[in-house]
Scaffold this active site. Structure first.
Site, short mmCIF file in Angstrom:
data_model
loop_
_atom_site.label_atom_id
_atom_site.label_comp_id
_atom_site.label_asym_id
_atom_site.label_seq_id
_atom_site.Cartn_x
_atom_site.Cartn_y
_atom_site.Cartn_z
N TYR A 168 0.84 -1.20 0.00
CA TYR A 168 0.00 0.00 0.00
C TYR A 168 0.87 1.26 0.00
O TYR A 168 0.66 2.19 -0.79
CB TYR A 168 -0.94 0.02 1.21
CG TYR A 168 -1.67 1.34 1.33
CD1 TYR A 168 -2.74 1.63 0.49
CD2 TYR A 168 -1.26 2.31 2.25
CE1 TYR A 168 -3.40 2.86 0.55
CE2 TYR A 168 -1.91 3.53 2.32
CZ TYR A 168 -2.97 3.80 1.47
OH TYR A 168 -3.60 5.03 1.54
N ARG A 225 -10.52 5.30 8.37
CA ARG A 225 -9.49 4.91 7.42
C ARG A 225 -8.42 4.18 8.22
O ARG A 225 -7.86 4.72 9.17
CB ARG A 225 -8.92 6.15 6.72
CG ARG A 225 -10.00 6.95 6.03
CD ARG A 225 -9.50 8.26 5.47
NE ARG A 225 -8.61 8.05 4.35
CZ ARG A 225 -7.36 8.54 4.28
NH1 ARG A 225 -6.86 9.22 5.27
NH2 ARG A 225 -6.62 8.31 3.21
N PHE A 285 15.62 19.55 -1.47
CA PHE A 285 14.24 19.14 -1.72
C PHE A 285 13.96 17.75 -1.14
O PHE A 285 12.90 17.50 -0.56
CB PHE A 285 13.98 19.16 -3.23
CG PHE A 285 12.66 18.57 -3.64
CD1 PHE A 285 11.51 19.34 -3.62
CD2 PHE A 285 12.56 17.25 -4.04
CE1 PHE A 285 10.29 18.81 -4.00
CE2 PHE A 285 11.35 16.71 -4.43
CZ PHE A 285 10.20 17.49 -4.41
#
Length: 414
Positions: A168, A225, A285
């Protein structure tokens, strides 16, 4: 900016906070004039302010590609997150999302607040996407297609095993890592990183978010969830939602520590990935979110507040991480320091203590072996004076000016 109380407790936060505020202001001034690009960058600042700041530091061509990649995936994620959308409606949209990015008339109303605006005006994102170079478009389309299919799979499937959990997280975040590596390579700035390392970069961030957001996800309306794998939580409680109840506090913390230990398995891959980056703006980043993740895990570990409310890094420490994460030495130092913080919280009676300590020590060894850790000063561990005269003085002056203006305006009203 951070609260006055937090700044007084941590006066060295003041300068990084001011720099962060100015950087955010400057970034907002750089929003392009074209309506579709203006929408995209304005939306980026709304859905992820800190992420927007590190994107702004990339070169123009790569910056535009990463901005659109992020917004496309945020939109895809908004569809997945909206528990009010029926499954028979949601699944086809997720699977076809990679096609919608080519249609500058497509939109789908879902989500709330700024995410609803993003979905209602998605045509701006599509218009900007169509202006990107072909290599960027192909990378974004491929990852969006694979991610949409993976999300659709888990709409109808629960996260039962640790393998399910990894699968997942691969679909919703590991693929983001692969996609970013493809964009970096397409720009000509970096070599293409191995998929396994790119995947770990995404998994480490995603697992940190899943751990931190337990309470928000379990309380989601109209339907919970649930992303914590049954293979882990079933060792402690009968139902995942039982972890939030006070009578299960001891078991909840043990389960939490088990989850954190699982997340730590990705640290060494992440360090290897970052150490190979050449471009300074791409390095920052990538590195800033990873340092934030190890810091968040250190805060969450053994912390019952994960099941009571929101556990997050103070804004001043976030500002320091953004300001001071510039080299691999900074990353090794931060990972080492946060590992020390984590290690100090390990209870020898915790059922996973041995495994947790093993993961922490492996992280610390990686940082020591690099030989770069001591080239920077710790801003995490309490190695500096609790109060610094200059920041406090500046803060008091600003406060005095504010109060003077406040009372002057009140006097003029009488």
């Amino acid at each position: 900016m951070g609260s006055l109380g937090a700044i007084l407790r941590h006066p060295s936060d003041f300068y990084p906070l001011m720099k962060l505020k100015m950087a955010a202001s400057n970034a907002e001034k750089q929003i392009p004039p074209q309506p579709h690009w203006g929408f995209c960058y304005s939306m980026l600042h709304k859905v992820s302010r800190s992420f927007a700041l590190v994107i702004q530091q990339l070169g123009t061509e790569l910056r535009d590609a990463v901005c659109i990649f992020y917004l496309v995936l945020r939109a895809l994620d908004t569809v997945e997150d909206d528990t009010s959308i029926p499954t028979d409606v949601k699944v086809p949209i997720l699977k076809a999302f990679h096609q919608h990015v080519y249609d500058n008339e497509w939109h789908f109303s879902c989500g709330t607040k700024e995410y609803k605006v993003l979905m209602d005006q998605f045509h701006h994102v599509s218009t900007a996407f169509l202006e990107l170079g072909k290599r960027y478009q192909e990378a974004i389309e491929e990852i969006t297609k694979r991610m949409g299919a993976g999300m659709a799979k888990f709409i109808c499937k629960e996260v039962e095993t640790i393998d399910d959990y990894d699968e997942y997280c691969h679909y919703v975040a590991g693929l983001v890592g692969l996609g970013l590596s493809k964009l970096f390579h397409a720009s000509g700035a970096e070599d293409l990183a191995p998929d396994s390392l790119s995947n770990s970069m995404g998994l480490f961030l995603q697992k940190t978010n899943i751990i931190r957001d337990y309470l928000e996800d379990i309380n989601e309306i109209p339907k919970s969830r649930m992303f914590w794998p049954r293979q882990i939580w079933s060792n402690y409680v009968n139902k995942l939602e039982d972890l939030k109840y006070e009578e299960n506090s001891e078991k909840a913390v043990q389960c939490l520590n088990d989850m954190v230990t699982n997340a730590l398995t990705h640290v060494e891959d992440c360090l290897t990935y970052m150490s190979a980056l050449r471009d300074p703006s791409i390095f920052r980043f990538c590195a800033i979110p990873q340092v934030m993740a190890i810091g968040t895990l250190a805060l969450c570990y053994n912390n019952i507040e994960v099941f009571r409310g929101v556990v997050k890094m103070r804004r001043g420490l976030t500002a320091k991480i953004i300001d001071r994460t510039r080299t691999m030495a900074d990353v090794y130092g931060a990972f080492y320091d946060f590992s020390c913080m984590l290690k100090s919280k390990v209870d020898k009676n915790d059922p996973n203590a041995t495994k947790t300590l093993s993961r922490i020590e492996a992280t610390q060894k990686s940082c020591r072996d690099a030989g770069l850790r001591n080239k920077r000063k710790s801003y995490i561990l309490p190695s500096e004076p609790r109060y610094s005269f200059v920041p406090v003085l500046v803060l008091l002056i600003i406060l005095a000016i504010f109060l003077a203006q406040f009372f002057a305006s009140r006097s003029s009203n009488y």
